[in-house]
Write a protein that holds these residues in place. Sequence first.
Motif, mmCIF file in Angstrom:
data_model
loop_
_atom_site.group_PDB
_atom_site.id
_atom_site.type_symbol
_atom_site.label_atom_id
_atom_site.label_comp_id
_atom_site.label_asym_id
_atom_site.label_seq_id
_atom_site.Cartn_x
_atom_site.Cartn_y
_atom_site.Cartn_z
ATOM 1 N N LEU A 543 0.832 -1.204 0.000
ATOM 2 C CA LEU A 543 0.000 0.000 0.000
ATOM 3 C C LEU A 543 0.872 1.262 0.000
ATOM 4 O O LEU A 543 0.539 2.261 -0.647
ATOM 5 C CB LEU A 543 -0.940 0.005 1.223
ATOM 6 C CG LEU A 543 -1.847 1.237 1.344
ATOM 7 C CD1 LEU A 543 -2.864 1.296 0.213
ATOM 8 C CD2 LEU A 543 -2.560 1.271 2.690
ATOM 9 N N LEU A 544 2.010 1.200 0.718
ATOM 10 C CA LEU A 544 2.943 2.337 0.720
ATOM 11 C C LEU A 544 3.875 2.269 -0.486
ATOM 12 O O LEU A 544 4.030 3.237 -1.220
ATOM 13 C CB LEU A 544 3.760 2.358 2.016
ATOM 14 C CG LEU A 544 2.992 2.565 3.332
ATOM 15 C CD1 LEU A 544 3.964 2.628 4.494
ATOM 16 C CD2 LEU A 544 2.145 3.828 3.297
ATOM 17 N N SER A 545 4.526 1.112 -0.697
ATOM 18 C CA SER A 545 5.600 1.027 -1.702
ATOM 19 C C SER A 545 5.106 1.270 -3.121
ATOM 20 O O SER A 545 5.794 1.900 -3.918
ATOM 21 C CB SER A 545 6.314 -0.321 -1.619
ATOM 22 O OG SER A 545 5.437 -1.361 -1.992
ATOM 23 N N SER A 546 3.924 0.759 -3.457
ATOM 24 C CA SER A 546 3.451 0.879 -4.842
ATOM 25 C C SER A 546 2.284 1.837 -4.995
ATOM 26 O O SER A 546 1.773 2.003 -6.093
ATOM 27 C CB SER A 546 3.035 -0.501 -5.371
ATOM 28 O OG SER A 546 4.166 -1.323 -5.459
ATOM 29 N N ASN A 547 1.847 2.431 -3.887
ATOM 30 C CA ASN A 547 0.688 3.304 -3.992
ATOM 31 C C ASN A 547 0.932 4.653 -3.312
ATOM 32 O O ASN A 547 1.420 5.589 -3.921
ATOM 33 C CB ASN A 547 -0.544 2.585 -3.414
ATOM 34 C CG ASN A 547 -1.838 3.350 -3.656
ATOM 35 O OD1 ASN A 547 -1.835 4.510 -4.068
ATOM 36 N ND2 ASN A 547 -2.962 2.718 -3.399
ATOM 37 N N LEU A 548 0.652 4.741 -2.012
ATOM 38 C CA LEU A 548 0.623 6.045 -1.337
ATOM 39 C C LEU A 548 1.965 6.769 -1.317
ATOM 40 O O LEU A 548 2.011 8.000 -1.266
ATOM 41 C CB LEU A 548 0.100 5.890 0.100
ATOM 42 C CG LEU A 548 -1.300 5.268 0.234
ATOM 43 C CD1 LEU A 548 -1.743 5.267 1.683
ATOM 44 C CD2 LEU A 548 -2.319 6.009 -0.623
ATOM 45 N N CYS A 549 3.082 6.032 -1.314
ATOM 46 C CA CYS A 549 4.402 6.677 -1.306
ATOM 47 C C CYS A 549 5.022 6.725 -2.693
ATOM 48 O O CYS A 549 6.033 7.397 -2.898
ATOM 49 C CB CYS A 549 5.353 5.951 -0.362
ATOM 50 S SG CYS A 549 4.890 6.134 1.358
ATOM 51 N N SER A 550 4.454 6.009 -3.645
ATOM 52 C CA SER A 550 5.024 5.981 -4.994
ATOM 53 C C SER A 550 4.615 7.254 -5.728
ATOM 54 O O SER A 550 3.425 7.559 -5.828
ATOM 55 C CB SER A 550 4.517 4.744 -5.734
ATOM 56 O OG SER A 550 5.145 4.639 -6.982
#
Length: 958
Positions: A543-550
């Motif tokens: 959720l962070l690595s490929s979405n919200l932080c990407s």
Amino acid sequence: MLKSKTFLKKTRTGGVMKIVREHYLRDDIGCGAPGCAECGGAHGEPALEPQPQDQASSLWPRPHYLLPDTNVLLHQIDVLEDPAIRNVIVLQTVLQEVRNRSAPVYKRIRDVTNNLEKHFYTFTNEHHRETYVEQEQGENANDRNDRAIRVAAKWYNEHLNKMSAENQLQVIFITNDRKNKEKAVEEGIPAFTCEEYIKSLTANPELIDRLACLSEDGKEIESGKIIFSEHLPLSKLQQGVKSGIYLQGTFRASRENYLEATVWIHGDTEENKEIIVQGLKHLNRAVHEDVVAVEILPKNQWVAPSPVVLQDEGQDEDDVEKEEETERMLKTTINEKMLRPTGRVVGIIKRNWRPYCGMLSKSAIKESRRHLFTPADKRIPRIRIETRQASALEGRRIIVAIDGWPRNSRYPNGHFVRNLGDVGEKETETEVLLLEHDVPHQPFSQAVLSFLPKMPWSITENDMKNREDLRHLCVCSVDPPGCTDIDDALHCRELKNGNLEVGVHIADVSHFIRPGNALDQESARRGTTVYLCEKRIDMVPELLSSNLCSLRCNVDRLAFSCIWEMNHNAEILKTRFTKSVINSKASLTYAEAQMRIDSATMNDDITTSLRGLNKLAKILKKGRIEKGALTLSSPEVRFHMDSETHDPIDLQTKELRETNSMVEEFMLLANISVAKKIHEEFSEHALLRKHPAPPPSNYEVLVKAAKSKNLEIKTDTARSLADSLDRAESLAFPYLNTLLRILATRCMMQAVYFCSGMDNDFHHYGLASPIYTHFTSPIRRYADIIVHRLLAVAIGADCTYPELTDKHKLADICKNLNFRHKMAQYAQRASVAFHTQLFFKSKGIVSEEAYILFVRKNAIVVLIPKYGLEGTVFFEEKDKPKPQLIYDDEAPSLKIEGVVFHVFDKVKVKIMLDSSNLQHQKIRMALVEPQIPGISVPSEISNMDINEPEEKRRKLEK
């Protein structure tokens, strides 16, 4: 109810401090049994099952819960993790002891207790009014804890007796301590050893294989002929190390020679930094990575590192004479200058055993339950295990744990842990390489995932505090194709004053990962994202690595920005840092960005920004190189996968464009700018990265190789090395410069993270920078998250926390990060090696041009530019006549039957997959040109010809 508890604690300086703590006793702690009216359930904790039926024991057929003691948890964790074992009560006393004695087992037991399907219940007996016991006068801590465990077991049975008759349950005490078991039985507590109980579970006979091979008192079973000398007790070892009689160090077994190891001595002593240990008896049951005590032998017994390659063929227990004969082969006549300090292992200070992957070598004796296990890692000795599943486990990768190594046994004893799958299968081999390189790759736990933001997520007013809105800027990202974890984005625009504004915008991961929570702890443990050929092991949840932080295009994202004002000569006039919100206007690949820069027709804002960045990057790179930064070459391989089977169908070296260099320049500049800022603010607590200068001896191979081509390489400074490499050109041999740079890469030291307050040397040799850190990849490196936190505090955008300004804690974080980064590198190389094998398995035998990188006494190491592949061509083979080899270390060169080979010579080789050894399949190379009778292979050679001797041997054995 309040009690006071007193204990002594050792301080950092070596003093002793008396600590008195208040200890509260409570009446409201649940027993965990759902049917218990008195407790009213388990007070929100994962509860035991009301009527456990699946543990059908022939010793105790009625429904029951298990209550193990500390040693059972420590030594039989593999059994407890099995799905067949459920409804276990883990006492606080036991958990605390396990925590003090083994961090890995403690983590595993916490994971099991968090698994709701296992129905493990943690009972805080130390705070329960009826189960707390005080230490009696003259009673040691161990006996007090044993008594506390029995008191809790007895209380449980009396407590559960009060339940209605149909729900009546018993608690069974599991212990391997004979005295503890006898006392429990005297007190009316049903008690069994772990082995007795597991053997009574008739529905699960496979559990017996997972039992650790230990005697009642936890020591190895010993009988028969003694092979090894006794290990000295820990107290004597510590005294001996303190007085200088013994040296303490890490035992490192050799991959090439199972009868040789080195011990890397701890501490600052320059003399005797590395001790050689040779011969079975001197190795004295030490296993790779154990911390050992060694005794230095008299000088007349010193030896040199043996040039002999020896693989353990699996000796008989009684054939120690044959072993001694093998050891005599190690001692070749040598120059006295080559002798090294030599020692013998006298004791083990700390065992660093882990579960090992490998294959079963089935016993030749029919019906035998005892078999040898051969680990995949050649540095680990074979392990003797007992299993009833030998036929089913043949040809499969399995995991085995070591339990002990008796003095009378040629090999350590162990037990079967898990079956991974068929050897050679992609999923199995990937699992093996992740386990062997200690890469944490389990799915993220619920505790970790609970700290992720709830979806749908959007930027709130609160998020905008201390943050600049930069969504109007023409920001874009440039990455490899298929990249979903986009850490960084860039922009460049002209200012009204004619200068340029350049921004590096990095994903603000530290906004989502707050210090100390489970998500932060797991990210810190993993340390880095690991990129395998067709799989990515994320450091942070997807959720962070490929979405919200990407930093994907056309979505609002939180960032940490480093913004410079520069003139057109790329000179920095101003630097500022700010937390920000950005909206990337394009997610480009390197090829797409290059196409825009080169296009004669495109002049939009994104393209103009890229051209500005590229122009400045070239100036920055030129300036760096003038300061002495190195441009080294390392052949990186990219696989093209079949879209359905995911097998590699093509293999080529990565193509680097100007845009690769453009992105790299601005990432380097951002890292240097941030390093200066955090060190300014936190002189003692900055997390930095350094690259030590190699010792002159490292360069010998490079200098000699260049000299053989009449070129001079100067290595006194990074600048002179860079200049020498730039001058080392040959019109007749254009690839020579690349080969020299590849060789120069091999001479380098490893770059490492460190805490500024614990080191004086900050210099980064390869980049020729006085200070450096990592700031630009927080999605995939935990170091960058710490750096973001330091920078946020430095600019007043976030608050600090105690661990951030504790240099000892920071040094521990750096130690783990350095280990994780090294292991990730090795895992990535192993993945490339395995996929290369798959490629050549389907491709068959190919002939390719190659260049010699190294010359050895009996082989040449070659590089095949087309595939970026390195391999060894051996000139001596088992069961074949030995050719005349003359090795010259000075040239360096190797003369074979009148033909001389020098470093960088061009040759032609055949590449094929040698699958004769199932466990260690490998790419094999054979010389085609130049033609040497009896050495070079004909162009029509087949795989069968290569594997035939091994195949014949196997048939004969059968």
